[in-house]
Structures are given as structure tokens and as C-alpha cells.
Design an enzyme around this catalytic site. Structure first.
Site, mmCIF file in Angstrom:
data_model
loop_
_atom_site.group_PDB
_atom_site.id
_atom_site.type_symbol
_atom_site.label_atom_id
_atom_site.label_comp_id
_atom_site.label_asym_id
_atom_site.label_seq_id
_atom_site.Cartn_x
_atom_site.Cartn_y
_atom_site.Cartn_z
ATOM 1 N N LYS A 197 0.815 -1.211 0.000
ATOM 2 C CA LYS A 197 0.000 0.000 0.000
ATOM 3 C C LYS A 197 0.861 1.279 0.000
ATOM 4 C CE LYS A 197 -4.118 -1.829 -0.124
ATOM 5 N NZ LYS A 197 -3.869 -3.261 -0.311
HETATM 6 C C1 PLP Z 1 -10.114 -2.116 -1.219
HETATM 7 C C2 PLP Z 1 -9.442 -2.850 -0.098
HETATM 8 N N1 PLP Z 1 -10.017 -2.868 1.103
HETATM 9 C C3 PLP Z 1 -9.450 -3.502 2.148
HETATM 10 C C4 PLP Z 1 -8.265 -4.165 2.014
HETATM 11 C C5 PLP Z 1 -7.694 -4.906 3.182
HETATM 12 O O1 PLP Z 1 -6.481 -4.372 3.598
HETATM 13 P P1 PLP Z 1 -5.601 -5.166 4.692
HETATM 14 O O2 PLP Z 1 -4.732 -6.102 3.938
HETATM 15 O O3 PLP Z 1 -4.819 -4.070 5.373
HETATM 16 O O4 PLP Z 1 -6.531 -5.843 5.615
HETATM 17 C C6 PLP Z 1 -7.615 -4.171 0.781
HETATM 18 C C7 PLP Z 1 -6.326 -4.872 0.630
HETATM 19 O O5 PLP Z 1 -5.797 -5.102 -0.412
HETATM 20 C C8 PLP Z 1 -8.216 -3.497 -0.316
HETATM 21 O O6 PLP Z 1 -7.638 -3.506 -1.530
#
Ligand code: PLP
Length: 399
Positions: A197
Site C-alpha cells: 500500500k
Molecule cells: C479495497 C481494499 N479494502 C481492504 C483491504 C484490506 O487491507 P488489509 O490487507 O490491510 O486488511 C484491501 C487490501 O488489499 C483493499 O484492496
């Protein structure tokens, strides 16, 4: 629509080394910060996490920011802190990562899938409005690829129907709309610090809230539902007594990850500027290709450019994105597709039956989607290689 399964891709450039889809930018400062925490011996939630939360709140120009273990956890905590649960309908796009949906399902709430606006690739406020019923309690717009969603429209819709907004801003840390950073102006905004990210803590996330009481509840739910500063109980000012005020989770961040996050946070604007430069180069090199649509970008926003989401229309370019992906692979370049719509997954057949026929823009986008490599440490030569291969791939298909 797809390229011939036998199509193995054509070599257009002489690239020996594999260019990954993403490579994190971690330097000596990150290593020193984490090492200092390890030497200090406080390995879990502590002073660094609190410092990181305050620094994130300052950066995002928002009153409160609670670091959590992931955006997935943050989305779940935000819904729970807002008392969204069994029987409550929550509207979200089908074009998102499964985490947005998992949070709804694990609350026992009822997901309602809406279409995207092709002009932003985010949840379409008009499609969303059509799906509001007397049982709707919340909307979960997603800032797709780092492009802020149409928050003013969602705020108006929420005000009209008394709905909560939990914004999935996993992709948009640092982005701005009308000059203001994403991170305030709705009930809860949830960012991801996953390895790929905008900035990273390895795994991690952040929940920002305009209402400090809601932020307090998110923090408490993230730490077993314990009262007050229970995390301090092994520190020099700690005391052994604590109370569980409500059942909670183990979803907080730890000091080593927060120390990494503090260094990354200081580099956030520079990272964003470097990702933007790559996106601009792609835009220049790929402009004007028939059947190719560049990623959306509106004048009032500063795009976080977490993803460069290109469209290649297979009705114009034979083989479409599958051919482009095969050519990128043949030239030692990684790529990806964001996302397989939620209703396409075998686990969610019920959602496909209920909403699948009503998501034309999502289906159209998914047929065409390819995400190109994009990360701050990418060199200009690497970006030129990617653009050269994509252009050559499309031109060869059209020839
Ligand atoms: C749109 C979206 N929401 C939520 C997440 C979840 O993130 P995390 O891996 O920090 O839980 C992601 C992860 O790729 C995502 O692309």
C-alpha cells in the site's frame, strides 16, 4: 474475449531482470527505527503506536486516528463501533477486495452490491441511491486505486436516509479532494498499511473518526474491550487492575510495526509524488491508443496512485487485456487485475444470483482491466519499459 490460451506473448524489449508489480521502498531509517524498538524491549501496543496514531491524525488533518492490525480489522471494528449488525443492509461495490465484504458478513449484516461509476471506478452514488431501503444502515464506498470516491454525494445520501458511512480508503492514504486529505468528513475512514500500500507497516491499518467517542470505541474494541489505558499495565506507570467493558478483539498494532510506519509516514508525500510521476509517464506514453482507456482522474482530486488501472477493450483490441498481460509477462514485467468482482467468487453465489444482473459497469470494467506496475522506487527506465511493451502489444494486436 480472452487472448488465445496458446498465446505466449511476444518479446518487444530486451529485459533480463523481472520487474515486479510492486516493490516496497524500505531504507536504513526504517531498519534503524524497528531495531531501536527491538532493543527497547517493548514489542506490543505501546508508546510508538500512540505516537504513530497522533502523527497520522496530524498528517490526515483529522481529529483521531487509531492504528489497527489491518484494514480488514479496521472495517470490521468501524461497523461494530457503529452498531451495524444482524439484519442491517450495507451497500458496497462489487468491484473491491473481499475485505470490504468480509467486514459486513462477519457483523451478520446484509451486503447489497452496487455498480461502479466508470468515471471514477468507485461506487456509483446514483446506483447506490436506487438500492436504499428502510433496512439500509450504512454505505461503504471504496477509493478505488487511490481515486477518492464521490464523498459529497454519499454524504448527501446519508443525510437524507440517516445512514452511516464507512469509507474503505485502503488505497488512498495521502490523497486529497478539494485540497483536503481523505480521512475526515464521514463516520469512519479505514486505511491499509499492507506491504503493497501507499505506506506500509508490513501489515497494519488505521481507522479515523470525526467523533472522538467513536474512535475511543474502535480503540477499545481493538484491545479486548478493555477500559482506559489498560495497555500500560506492564509499564512503569501501570497497574494490574483492568475491566472488560464489552467483548472485543485482538486487532491493535504493535510498536515495531508502528516504528516502521512513523518513518514511512514521513516519506508519504515523496512516495506519492514519485508514484504520480510514473502515472503521468504512463498517461503520456499510452494516450491516444484505440480501445485503451487511461485511469480516471478528476480535476478536484489529488490521486494517491496506489494502482494504475488501465482498460483495454477486447472488442477493439483483439485479445484485450489478456494479450497485454501475456506480452508483459513475456517481457519480464509483472502485472495484476483489480479486482475480480465479489459476485464472481464461488463463496458468494448468493450475491451473484441477487445482484449479478445489475452490475453492467463492473462487468465491463472487469473484462478490460489490467493494473500496471506502480511503486515509488520505480525508475524512469523501468516505467518506460512497461509503457513500451503495453503500446507495442496494443499496436501489434491492432495491426
Ligand atoms: C479495497 C481494499 N479494502 C481492504 C483491504 C484490506 O487491507 P488489509 O490487507 O490491510 O486488511 C484491501 C487490501 O488489499 C483493499 O484492496
Amino acid at each position: 474475449m480472452s487472448a488465445d490460451a496458446a498465446y505466449a506473448g511476444r518479446r518487444f524489449i530486451d529485459r533480463e531482470e523481472f520487474l515486479p508489480f510492486f516493490r516496497p521502498d524500505l531504507g536504513e531509517e526504517e531498519i534503524a527505527a524497528v531495531t531501536a524498538v527491538l532493543r527497547g524491549g517493548w514489542l506490543t501496543y505501546g508508546a510508538r503506536v500512540r505516537e504513530f496514531g497522533t502523527a497520522c491524525a496530524d498528517y490526515l488533518e483529522t481529529p483521531r486516528a487509531e492504528p489497527v492490525s489491518s484494514a480488514t480489522a479496521g472495517l470490521h471494528l468501524a461497523l461494530e463501533a457503529l452498531d451495524i449488525g444482524p439484519g442491517d443492509e450495507v451497500i458496497l461495490p462489487s468491484l473491491t477486495f473481499v475485505a470490504t465484504l468480509s467486514a459486513v458478513l462477519h457483523r451478520g449484516a446484509v451486503p447489497v452490491l452496487a455498480d461502479i461509476d466508470p468515471g471514477t471506478l468507485c461506487l456509483d452514488p446514483v446506483a447506490c441511491a436506487r438500492l436504499v431501503t428502510s433496512r439500509t444502515r450504512a454505505i461503504m464506498p471504496v477509493d478505488m486505486g487511490g481515486h477518492p470516491c464521490a464523498m459529497a454525494d454519499f454524504r448527501a445520501l446519508a443525510a437524507e436516509h440517516d445512514l452511516k458511512i464507512v469509507r474503505d480508503a485502503a488505497h488512498s492514504f495521502g490523497a486529497r479532494e478539494h485540497g483536503r486529505r481523505v480521512g475526515s468528513g464521514c463516520d469512519a475512514t479505514v486505511f491499509s498499511f499492507y506491504a503493497t500500500k501507499c505506506i506500509t507497516t508490513g501489515d497494519g491499518g488505521l481507522v479515523t473518526c470525526d467523533d472522538p467517542a467513536l474512535a475511543d470505541r474502535v480503540a477499545r474494541l481493538a484491545f479486548h474491550g478493555m477500559d482506559g489505558n489498560a495497555w500500560q499495565r506492564y509499564g512503569d506507570k501501570g497497574r494490574w487492575y483492568y475491566e472488560i467493558v464489552e467483548p472485543g478483539w485482538k486487532h491493535h498494532l504493535g510498536d515495531p510495526a508502528a516504528a516502521l510506519g512513523l518513518v514511512q509516514l514521513a516519506r508519504s508525500d515523496d512516495f506519492m509524488a514519485r508514484r504520480t510521476a510514473v502515472a503521468r509517464l504512463y498517461n503520456e506514453r499510452l494516450a491516444g491508443l484505440p480501445g485503451v482507456t487511461l485511469p480516471p482522474e478528476q480535476p478536484h482530486i489529488a490521486h494517491a496512485w496506489h494502482l494504475y488501472m488501465l482498460r483495454v477493450d477486447p472488442d477493439v483490441v483483439p485479445g484485450g487485456r489478456d494479450r497485454v498481460i501475456a506480452d508483459l509477462t513475456a517481457n519480464n514485467i509483472g502485472s495484476s487485475v483489480h479486482f475480480i468482482p465479489l459476485h464472481h467468487h464461488p463463496a458468494f453465489g448468493e450475491l451473484a444470483a441477487k445482484f449479478g444482473g445489475n452490475l453492467p459497469e463492473t462487468e465491463r470494467y472487469f473484462r478490460q482491466a489490467v493494473s500496471l506496475p506502480l511503486f515509488p522506487a520505480m525508475t524512469r527506465a523501468e516505467a518506460e519499459d512497461v509503457a513500451t511493451v503495453v503500446r507495442a502489444s496494443v499496436e501489434a494486436a491492432l495491426a
